[in-house]
Design an enzyme around this catalytic site. Structure first.
Site, PDB file in Angstrom:
ATOM      1  N   GLU A   1       0.839  -1.212   0.000  1.00 39.64           N
ATOM      2  CA  GLU A   1       0.000   0.000   0.000  1.00 39.64           C
ATOM      3  C   GLU A   1       0.866   1.252   0.000  1.00 39.64           C
ATOM      4  OE1 GLU A   1      -0.352  -2.605   1.955  1.00 39.64           O
ATOM      5  OE2 GLU A   1      -2.430  -2.959   2.549  1.00 39.64           O
TER       6      GLU A   1
ATOM      7  N   LYS B   1      -1.772 -11.127   2.957  1.00 37.81           N
ATOM      8  CA  LYS B   1      -0.898 -10.293   2.110  1.00 37.81           C
ATOM      9  C   LYS B   1      -0.300 -11.137   0.998  1.00 37.81           C
ATOM     10  CE  LYS B   1       1.159  -7.327   5.660  1.00 37.81           C
ATOM     11  NZ  LYS B   1       2.423  -6.957   6.284  1.00 37.81           N
TER      12      LYS B   1
ATOM     13  N   HIS C   1     -26.081   7.340  21.073  1.00 29.84           N
ATOM     14  CA  HIS C   1     -27.272   7.346  20.234  1.00 29.84           C
ATOM     15  C   HIS C   1     -27.182   6.301  19.124  1.00 29.84           C
ATOM     16  CE1 HIS C   1     -28.669  11.026  22.184  1.00 29.84           C
ATOM     17  NE2 HIS C   1     -27.378  11.285  22.295  1.00 29.84           N
TER      18      HIS C   1
ATOM     19  N   GLU D   1      -3.552  -6.607  17.343  1.00 29.83           N
ATOM     20  CA  GLU D   1      -2.379  -7.142  16.635  1.00 29.83           C
ATOM     21  C   GLU D   1      -1.374  -7.697  17.657  1.00 29.83           C
ATOM     22  OE1 GLU D   1      -1.012  -5.589  12.572  1.00 29.83           O
ATOM     23  OE2 GLU D   1       0.529  -4.818  13.901  1.00 29.83           O
TER      24      GLU D   1
HETATM   25  O1  F6P Z   1       0.400  -5.821   8.163  1.00 24.90           O
HETATM   26  C1  F6P Z   1       0.633  -5.451   9.466  1.00 24.90           C
HETATM   27  C2  F6P Z   1       1.830  -4.553   9.591  1.00 24.90           C
HETATM   28  O2  F6P Z   1       2.998  -5.277   9.457  1.00 24.90           O
HETATM   29  C3  F6P Z   1       1.785  -3.799  10.908  1.00 24.90           C
HETATM   30  O3  F6P Z   1       2.314  -4.517  11.948  1.00 24.90           O
HETATM   31  C4  F6P Z   1       2.544  -2.571  10.572  1.00 24.90           C
HETATM   32  O4  F6P Z   1       2.308  -1.547  11.497  1.00 24.90           O
HETATM   33  C5  F6P Z   1       2.008  -2.272   9.190  1.00 24.90           C
HETATM   34  O5  F6P Z   1       1.831  -3.536   8.605  1.00 24.90           O
HETATM   35  C6  F6P Z   1       2.876  -1.422   8.324  1.00 24.90           C
HETATM   36  O6  F6P Z   1       4.134  -1.981   8.138  1.00 24.90           O
HETATM   37  P1  F6P Z   1       5.332  -1.104   7.641  1.00 24.90           P
HETATM   38  O7  F6P Z   1       5.552  -0.024   8.629  1.00 24.90           O
HETATM   39  O8  F6P Z   1       6.498  -2.040   7.537  1.00 24.90           O
HETATM   40  O9  F6P Z   1       4.963  -0.529   6.301  1.00 24.90           O
END
Ligand code: F6P
Length: 503
Positions: free
Chosen positions: A190, A471, A360, A329
């Site tokens: 992402e 993932k 509410h 987590e």
């Molecule tokens: O998918 C979970 C995770 O590994 C979390 O523990 C972490 O905070 C997040 O993804 C983001 O990871 P990164 O900081 O390595 O991008």
């Protein structure tokens, strides 16, 4: 099952009303004041017997030694063979870890001062890209503390959904935007995709050297450099600082930049104060320990599957989602630290919202539903608004009245639909003033409470392998390299059908 658990499972649970009737000193006995925070567990079912039983378990589980190991930098994250040194970021840890954290903070501060002096050109906007622990902490800090006097406009974008990024692009001027890429691993799909799109946006917005507007916050500085960020704009943090525990490290950069270095330091100081309380106070007056005992009473004895947190302060509206990651987590585990399947429930599902809105929407279930849900109220004595004081007065009165109503109930045998059973537990955290120091203490309190819960259950709160499978499968699906089940295959085919959107 150990004898300590047998005693806990056999605990007698008097009604809350009886607990108050039998003990005029109950409020004082089950309250703790530390670092500008007042904790009140008197409306929970904790009793002297329960405290003794949990203290016995704490002893059997070696809580004191494990706490020492945590701060000494021992490899408490056993599955990954590393320490959990977020405490060192606020001055509590081994000499070596504290010195390293201070050095990295100094580097962060120097970059902030350079930006303030105009070294990176005009900056009015900060576009922070990260997800999970690399976004939730900074978001909470900026939202809670930056309402009146943030020096830059900050957008925190986490979702891979392009709508999130587009929203930020629409608000910001690319020529006055600093892009901050936050990722502990610097491999998160992402974050890297969003960062790449942000570079393109900068380029299309007339920025000649888009990479020159990027700052990386990471525990993998080499990967950030390889990705194109100049080494001088990479702010590293230690591998031993977990993602969901990282807001104290360079991950807190957007907050430190937008709110000022002093604010960031005060945040660290407040957290350090809570850390010292956690290390030094006897268990029966130790806020994170007592909170964990109450948690365990409800998860283990009453088998509550969830717990709810309601922030009665708009400035803390992001606290419940921050805590969801921290708690779920960390302690949402199915095996012990030594790899055996757990035999007891682990973390409850953490959820919540903001008061009075939540009253509410979801409080019906809390008052009359069939689930017993321990509730936590977080409120601030001093108002955050400058309106007529009635707003804040009403806000707080609502908060306190909800706790009282949950506990007292109101019997109405003639009209069952209007009967309130009562005897429903709540804890209240009342913060004197919401400022960096108290917010730091509050967050550190939650971190240490999670740790105590983990020790008592014998699990490792510092890994998160549960997130990996999904993932991997998403990546494999993208590469077309995985045979999915018929339902998933059908969904993929439908979503990516060439005719999609033609209708
Ligand atoms: O998918 C979970 C995770 O590994 C979390 O523990 C972490 O905070 C997040 O993804 C983001 O990871 P990164 O900081 O390595 O991008």
């Amino acid at each position: 099952m150990s004898t300590e658990w047998q005693v806990i499972d056999a605990l007698e649970v008097p009604a809350l009303a009886a607990l108050f009737a039998d003990d005029p000193g109950r409020v004082a006995r089950y309250s703790v004041d530390v670092a500008g925070l007042h904790f009140d567990w008197s409306k929970t079912h904790l009793t002297a017997d329960a405290l003794a039983a949990f203290e016995a378990l704490a002893k059997a589980q070696g809580l004191a030694a494990k706490r020492e190991a945590l701060f000494a930098g021992a490899p408490v994250n056993v599955t990954e063979g590393r320490a959990a040194e977020h405490g060192a970021e606020r001055g509590e840890g081994s000499e070596e870890a504290v010195a390293r954290a201070a050095q990295l903070h100094a580097r962060m501060r120097a970059l902030i001062e350079a930006i303030e002096a105009g070294a990176l050109g005009p900056v009015r906007h900060i576009l922070h890209i990260g997800i999970g622990g690399s976004a939730l902490g900074p978001d909470l800090l900026v939202d809670a503390l930056g309402r009146d006097d943030a020096r830059y406009e900050v957008a925190i974008v986490s979702n891979i959904d392009g709508c999130a990024l587009e929203e930020a692009f629409a608000r910001f001027d690319p020529e006055a935007t600093l892009v901050v890429v936050a990722s502990k691993t610097f491999t998160t799909t992402e974050t890297l995709l969003n960062a790449t799109s942000a570079l393109q946006w900068l380029r299309e917005g007339g920025v000649g050297d888009p990479h020159g507007r990027v700052i990386a916050l990471t525990a993998a500085p080499d990967r950030a450099v390889e990705w194109g960020v100049d080494e001088t704009r990479v702010l590293p943090f230690a591998e031993s600082v977990g993602g969901r525990y990282s807001l104290w490290s360079s991950i807190g950069f957007p907050a430190a930049l937008a709110l000022g270095w002093e604010t960031f330091e005060e945040l660290l100081d407040g957290a350090g104060e809570m850390d010292r309380h956690f290390q030094l106070a006897a268990f029966h007056e130790n806020a994170p320990v007592l909170a964990a005992f109450a948690d365990l009473f409800y998860t283990q004895v009453k088998r509550c599957a969830t717990r709810a947190i309601f922030a009665y302060d708009e400035r803390l509206r992001l606290l419940p989602s921050y805590l969801q990651q921290l708690e779920m987590e960390s302690n949402g585990k199915g095996v012990t630290a030594s790899g055996d399947r757990v035999t007891r429930p682990t973390a409850p599902i953490t959820w919540g919202g903001v008061g009075t809105d939540a009253q509410h929407a979801v409080f019906q279930l809390l008052h009359q539903g069939t689930h017993l849900i321990p509730v936590e109220f977080v409120a601030v004595a001093e108002p955050g608004d400058a309106l007529d004081e009635d707003h804040h007065r009403q806000l707080l009165l609502n908060c306190f009245a909800q706790g009282a109503a949950l506990m007292q109930g109101r019997a109405n045998p003639a009209e069952p639909a209007r009967d309130y059973p009562g005897n429903r537990p709540s804890a209240t955290i009342l913060i004197d003033v919401l400022e960096p120091r108290t917010l730091g203490a509050l967050i550190a309190f939650y971190e240490q409470r999670v740790f105590v819960n983990a020790v008592m259950l014998g699990i490792n709160p510092f890994d998160q392998f549960g997130v990996e499978l999904g993932k991997e499968m998403a990546k494999a699906a993208g590469a077309g390299g995985l045979d999915f089940d018929p339902s998933t295959t059908d969904l993929i085919a439908r979503a990516f059908a060439p005719s999609l959107g033609d209708a």
